[in-house]
Design a protein around this motif. Structure first.
Motif, PDB file in Angstrom:
ATOM      1  N   TYR A 140       0.889  -1.267   0.099  1.00  0.00           N
ATOM      2  CA  TYR A 140       0.082  -0.066  -0.010  1.00  0.00           C
ATOM      3  C   TYR A 140       0.866   1.128  -0.106  1.00  0.00           C
ATOM      4  O   TYR A 140       1.942   1.221   0.717  1.00  0.00           O
ATOM      5  N   GLY A 141       0.398   2.298  -0.568  1.00  0.00           N
ATOM      6  CA  GLY A 141       1.193   3.570  -0.853  1.00  0.00           C
ATOM      7  C   GLY A 141       2.477   3.620  -1.636  1.00  0.00           C
ATOM      8  O   GLY A 141       2.501   2.404  -2.545  1.00  0.00           O
ATOM      9  N   PHE A 142       3.454   4.214  -0.897  1.00  0.00           N
ATOM     10  CA  PHE A 142       4.705   4.553  -1.794  1.00  0.00           C
ATOM     11  C   PHE A 142       5.957   4.089  -0.956  1.00  0.00           C
ATOM     12  O   PHE A 142       5.983   4.248   0.055  1.00  0.00           O
ATOM     13  N   SER A 143       6.951   3.244  -1.867  1.00  0.00           N
ATOM     14  CA  SER A 143       8.056   3.002  -1.189  1.00  0.00           C
ATOM     15  C   SER A 143       8.982   4.092  -1.285  1.00  0.00           C
ATOM     16  O   SER A 143      10.197   4.351  -0.677  1.00  0.00           O
ATOM     17  N   ASN A 144       8.696   4.954  -2.459  1.00  0.00           N
ATOM     18  CA  ASN A 144       9.490   6.157  -2.680  1.00  0.00           C
ATOM     19  C   ASN A 144       8.581   7.278  -3.358  1.00  0.00           C
ATOM     20  O   ASN A 144       8.143   7.071  -4.426  1.00  0.00           O
ATOM     21  N   ILE A 145       8.571   8.352  -2.406  1.00  0.00           N
ATOM     22  CA  ILE A 145       7.491   9.171  -2.905  1.00  0.00           C
ATOM     23  C   ILE A 145       8.066  10.025  -4.100  1.00  0.00           C
ATOM     24  O   ILE A 145       7.489  10.424  -4.844  1.00  0.00           O
ATOM     25  N   GLU A 146       9.294  10.122  -4.002  1.00  0.00           N
ATOM     26  CA  GLU A 146      10.023  11.368  -4.959  1.00  0.00           C
ATOM     27  C   GLU A 146       9.806  10.648  -6.419  1.00  0.00           C
ATOM     28  O   GLU A 146       9.572  11.406  -7.368  1.00  0.00           O
ATOM     29  N   LEU A 175      11.490  -4.183  -0.130  1.00  0.00           N
ATOM     30  CA  LEU A 175      12.196  -4.543   1.082  1.00  0.00           C
ATOM     31  C   LEU A 175      11.820  -3.603   2.213  1.00  0.00           C
ATOM     32  O   LEU A 175      12.158  -2.339   1.899  1.00  0.00           O
ATOM     33  N   PHE A 176      11.854  -4.064   3.387  1.00  0.00           N
ATOM     34  CA  PHE A 176      11.943  -3.190   4.500  1.00  0.00           C
ATOM     35  C   PHE A 176      12.596  -3.486   5.488  1.00  0.00           C
ATOM     36  O   PHE A 176      13.114  -4.796   5.823  1.00  0.00           O
ATOM     37  N   ALA A 204      24.650  -4.936   6.607  1.00  0.00           N
ATOM     38  CA  ALA A 204      24.147  -3.428   6.718  1.00  0.00           C
ATOM     39  C   ALA A 204      24.423  -3.001   5.386  1.00  0.00           C
ATOM     40  O   ALA A 204      23.660  -2.001   5.090  1.00  0.00           O
ATOM     41  N   ASP A 205      25.267  -3.257   4.732  1.00  0.00           N
ATOM     42  CA  ASP A 205      25.469  -2.894   3.132  1.00  0.00           C
ATOM     43  C   ASP A 205      24.875  -4.050   2.296  1.00  0.00           C
ATOM     44  O   ASP A 205      25.575  -4.969   1.812  1.00  0.00           O
ATOM     45  N   LEU A 206      23.541  -3.768   1.863  1.00  0.00           N
ATOM     46  CA  LEU A 206      22.944  -4.876   0.938  1.00  0.00           C
ATOM     47  C   LEU A 206      23.654  -4.782  -0.327  1.00  0.00           C
ATOM     48  O   LEU A 206      24.161  -3.995  -1.079  1.00  0.00           O
ATOM     49  N   PRO A 207      23.401  -6.218  -0.987  1.00  0.00           N
ATOM     50  CA  PRO A 207      23.791  -6.272  -2.299  1.00  0.00           C
ATOM     51  C   PRO A 207      23.034  -5.323  -3.303  1.00  0.00           C
ATOM     52  O   PRO A 207      22.096  -5.347  -3.008  1.00  0.00           O
ATOM     53  N   PRO A 208      23.809  -4.889  -4.268  1.00  0.00           N
ATOM     54  CA  PRO A 208      22.960  -4.129  -5.230  1.00  0.00           C
ATOM     55  C   PRO A 208      21.429  -4.676  -5.625  1.00  0.00           C
ATOM     56  O   PRO A 208      20.821  -3.807  -5.589  1.00  0.00           O
ATOM     57  N   GLU A 209      21.184  -5.972  -5.916  1.00  0.00           N
ATOM     58  CA  GLU A 209      20.417  -6.489  -6.412  1.00  0.00           C
ATOM     59  C   GLU A 209      18.872  -6.355  -5.192  1.00  0.00           C
ATOM     60  O   GLU A 209      17.840  -6.309  -5.568  1.00  0.00           O
ATOM     61  N   LEU A 210      19.392  -6.255  -4.038  1.00  0.00           N
ATOM     62  CA  LEU A 210      18.172  -6.064  -3.095  1.00  0.00           C
ATOM     63  C   LEU A 210      18.237  -4.550  -2.657  1.00  0.00           C
ATOM     64  O   LEU A 210      17.277  -3.933  -2.350  1.00  0.00           O
ATOM     65  N   ALA A 211      19.288  -3.922  -2.644  1.00  0.00           N
ATOM     66  CA  ALA A 211      19.410  -2.574  -2.329  1.00  0.00           C
ATOM     67  C   ALA A 211      18.466  -1.717  -3.256  1.00  0.00           C
ATOM     68  O   ALA A 211      17.659  -0.767  -2.845  1.00  0.00           O
ATOM     69  N   ALA A 212      18.322  -2.240  -4.686  1.00  0.00           N
ATOM     70  CA  ALA A 212      17.554  -1.354  -5.612  1.00  0.00           C
ATOM     71  C   ALA A 212      16.141  -1.530  -5.103  1.00  0.00           C
ATOM     72  O   ALA A 212      15.338  -0.565  -5.474  1.00  0.00           O
ATOM     73  N   ASP A 213      15.803  -2.368  -4.334  1.00  0.00           N
ATOM     74  CA  ASP A 213      14.311  -2.589  -3.901  1.00  0.00           C
ATOM     75  C   ASP A 213      13.971  -2.207  -2.569  1.00  0.00           C
ATOM     76  O   ASP A 213      12.785  -2.192  -1.915  1.00  0.00           O
ATOM     77  N   LEU A 214      14.862  -1.337  -1.582  1.00  0.00           N
ATOM     78  CA  LEU A 214      14.716  -1.119  -0.523  1.00  0.00           C
ATOM     79  C   LEU A 214      13.929  -0.063  -0.189  1.00  0.00           C
ATOM     80  O   LEU A 214      14.357   1.076  -0.959  1.00  0.00           O
TER      81      LEU A 214
END
Length: 650
Positions: free
Chosen positions: A78-84, A95-96, A235-245
């Motif tokens: 629901y709603g936005f993961s990224n408003i901008e 991901l949360f 703490a430093d997510l791999p790129p494939e996961l960081a993109a969906d955080l």
């Protein structure tokens, strides 16, 4: 007669219209008698609840997963993961950060080793640690893993060094545990007090017992078997996961502003990032006795032990399980765990007897209240309460209720270090009304509670009685030593002695400051005498030294208490450096050295005060004044000590 018939016809016509409208309106979703089992009905409930929930608490986005009888009933965003970027929450991908729900993974690992006979939950934890030793503060009462799992180890709370300012500054959680052992402030097994350190220490035990880095153990024994491919503790997510955080936000006035989230050093206590479907797998495994599909992460016996009530601060309130903790809503027992970071707020809840549960996560500060409201709405919708009523207050009980009056503060706080000054305990004032109710004032907001049985009080207006019950615990001498909140089993609110309350300490500081300021009269009077050639009575050298010493001590403490301490509190960069950097900043260390210097001079002043009376250095009024100044010096040092404002408390 005609008028009566017309009136009757009109009433019937109105009723007919209302009936037609009711039949024509879309049917409202009604709860299934089998709980959240119908996917369409469950989706309708969450569609009606979560968007309103987000709007009410100014949260951009959320993801939920609902499980019933081992089946995934719903995952939805629901709603936005990224408003901008106007990116909607995609339940399957977004991901949360789940915050302290991470602890359940660490405790699951501990239970795996316990069920395999590799550790004993009731053995001194020092027996498993290879390079860390928990001090033997209470001889014969060691800290055990069971204490850590129920948050009853007796540690004070501390946030120093538990997070990093940047990814480059993250140290290993083993180093954190070795270098930041909190003070043991009460015997283990006494009361609960939530401890991030305790969970992190348990992960060190997992490493020391298995010889495997915790991250690898977590992946091989829990994440991979459950197919949690979109979950990581890094703490430093791999790129494939960081993109969906999801982006985290803070609501600032008219809109949410993106802000960075906490970077935890205490990874095993709060650093997991996950998706709603992955969390549904973990939830299902716990709901189904440790098994999800063909993967078993816990034996049924270990799962039962982990979910069972293990410790309670009082028999009348929710208790601690081994990792999970209890809530009671609408007469149903729920095992839950919340998770909070700087921006993300999450909840995992299981209703064991109904084999139902859900996970939810939000990406803004309002999620903390939103999740509690969602849990209440979920329970009211699927498992409503039986009708109940609150007893009328008894004015004649007012005198008896005075036994509960006083000042209380959460025991989840710092006791022994400078951090206590940075995060002073929030005090709750308990008073008794003439109507025979208790009034709890917390942060300027007053809530009224009526007694339902001796020592048990329920909020008189608003909310579920189970949520708003408070229970006072009786000490051996019959006094109330702390109270518990029904569904907050992770801490208690202990009675604060009058001399340790914030109000008394502030008044003490002010009064002592006024007295110490009078030492300025000494040089002014001396200058006055010289100006008017007034002969000063001869005094011995020790008397002159006495005034110089007391005067210097007074000026040092006045400078410290009324100039430097407010300055320290206002220096955000200085406080940040203290919390994150390995060593305390030099300006802070220098400032907190002044009370030590003042202590030496105050001790000398006490000696001089005794000599002044013995040797009759000055007139009686002057001796009395000197004695009062000495007492004020001691009072201000007491104030500094109460707030741990000493260099050795850093």
């Amino acid at each position: 007669m005609v008028r009566s018939l017309r009136t009757t016809a009109a009433v019937l016509l109105v009723l007919l219209v209302l009936l037609i409208c009711a039949l024509a309106a879309p049917a409202a979703a009604s709860a299934s008698t089998d709980g959240p089992s119908d996917p369409a009905e469950v989706e309708a409930f969450f569609d009606a609840t979560v968007p309103a929930n987000l709007a009410k608490y100014n949260v951009p986005g959320s993801a939920v997963a609902v499980v019933k009888d081992g089946n995934l009933v719903l995952t939805k965003g629901y709603g936005f993961s990224n408003i901008e970027n106007a990116t909607p929450v995609d339940a399957d991908r977004t991901l949360f950060h789940i915050g302290s729900i991470t602890k359940l993974f660490t405790w699951t690992a501990v239970m795996q080793l316990a069920s395999e006979g590799r550790i004993d939950l009731d053995t001194n934890v020092n027996g498993y640690l290879t390079d860390i030793t928990i001090p033997d503060t209470y001889p014969g009462q060691p800290v055990t893993l069971r204490h850590l799992m129920t948050h009853t180890a007796g540690f004070e709370d501390s946030e120093r060094h538990f997070a990093a300012a940047s990814l480059n500054e993250v140290v290993s959680f083993r180093d954190y545990c070795r270098e930041n052992i909190p003070a043991r402030v009460r015997p283990p097994g006494t009361v609960s007090s939530y401890s991030n350190y305790g969970t992190t220490l348990a992960a060190v035990v997992v490493e020391d017992v298995t010889g495997i880095p915790f991250e690898e153990y977590l992946a091989s024994r829990i994440l991979d078997p459950l197919g949690m491919n979109r979950t990581s503790i890094a703490a430093d997510l791999p790129p494939e996961l960081a993109a969906d955080l999801a982006q985290g936000y803070a609501y600032a006035g008219p809109q949410n502003e993106p802000i960075p989230d906490t970077i935890f050093v205490i990874g095993p206590a709060g650093m997991i990032t996950s998706s709603a479907p992955d969390m549904a797998r973990f939830l299902t495994a716990h709901m189904d006795g440790g098994t999800y599909r063909n993967a078993t992460i816990l034996s049924p016996a270990a799962a039962r032990e982990m979910h069972a009530r293990t410790f309670a601060n009082d028999p009348r309130v929710a208790g601690m399980c081994l990792g999970f903790y209890e809530n009671f809503i609408n007469g149903r027992r729920i095992i839950v765990h919340g998770g909070d970071t700087n921006t993300f707020h999450s909840l995992l809840a299981i209703i064991p007897e109904q084999r139902a549960g859900f996970f939810v996560s939000y990406n803004s500060a309002g999620g903390g209240e939103a999740r509690e409201e969602l849990l209440a709405a979920f329970m009211n919708h699927y498992y409503p309460a039986e009708p109940s009523s609150v007893s009328e207050p008894d004015p004649s009980a007012a005198a008896r209720l005075q036994a509960y009056a006083g000042t209380y503060a959460s025991n989840r706080r710092n006791y022994a270090t400078f951090e206590m000054f940075l995060a002073p305990p929030e005090e709750i004032a308990v008073t008794v009304s003439p109507d025979g109710t208790l009034l709890l004032n917390r942060g300027g907001r007053t809530l009224e509670f009526a007694e339902v049985e001796q020592g048990v009080f329920t909020k008189t207006a608003g909310g579920s009685p189970a949520v708003h019950e408070i229970v006072f615990h009786q000490a051996a001498d019959g006094t109330a030593d702390y109270f518990c909140i029904q569904n907050v089993p992770i801490m208690v609110f202990e009675r604060v002695p009058w001399y340790a309350t914030v109000g008394f300490l502030n008044a003490l500081k002010t009064a002592a400051g006024i007295v110490l300021a009078t030492v300025l009269l000494w040089p002014l009077l001396a200058a006055f005498r010289r100006s008017y050639a007034i002969t000063e009575p001869p005094v011995p050298v020790p008397a002159r030294i006495a005034r110089w010493v007391a005067g210097a001590a007074a000026l040092v403490l006045l400078l410290f208490a009324f100039v430097l301490v407010p300055w320290i509190r206002a220096q955000g960069a200085l406080i940040t450096a203290y919390l994150y950097e390995p060593a305390a900043p030099s300006p802070l260390a220098g400032a907190l050295t002044l009370p030590v210097v003042a202590t030496v001079m105050t001790v000398a002043s006490v000696v001089f005060a005794a000599l002044a009376w013995k040797e009759r250095y000055w007139t009686v009024p002057e001796r009395v004044h000197y004695a009062i100044v000495t007492v004020a010096l001691l009072a201000l040092l007491w104030w500094a000590s109460a707030w741990n404002l000493w260099i050795f408390c850093l």
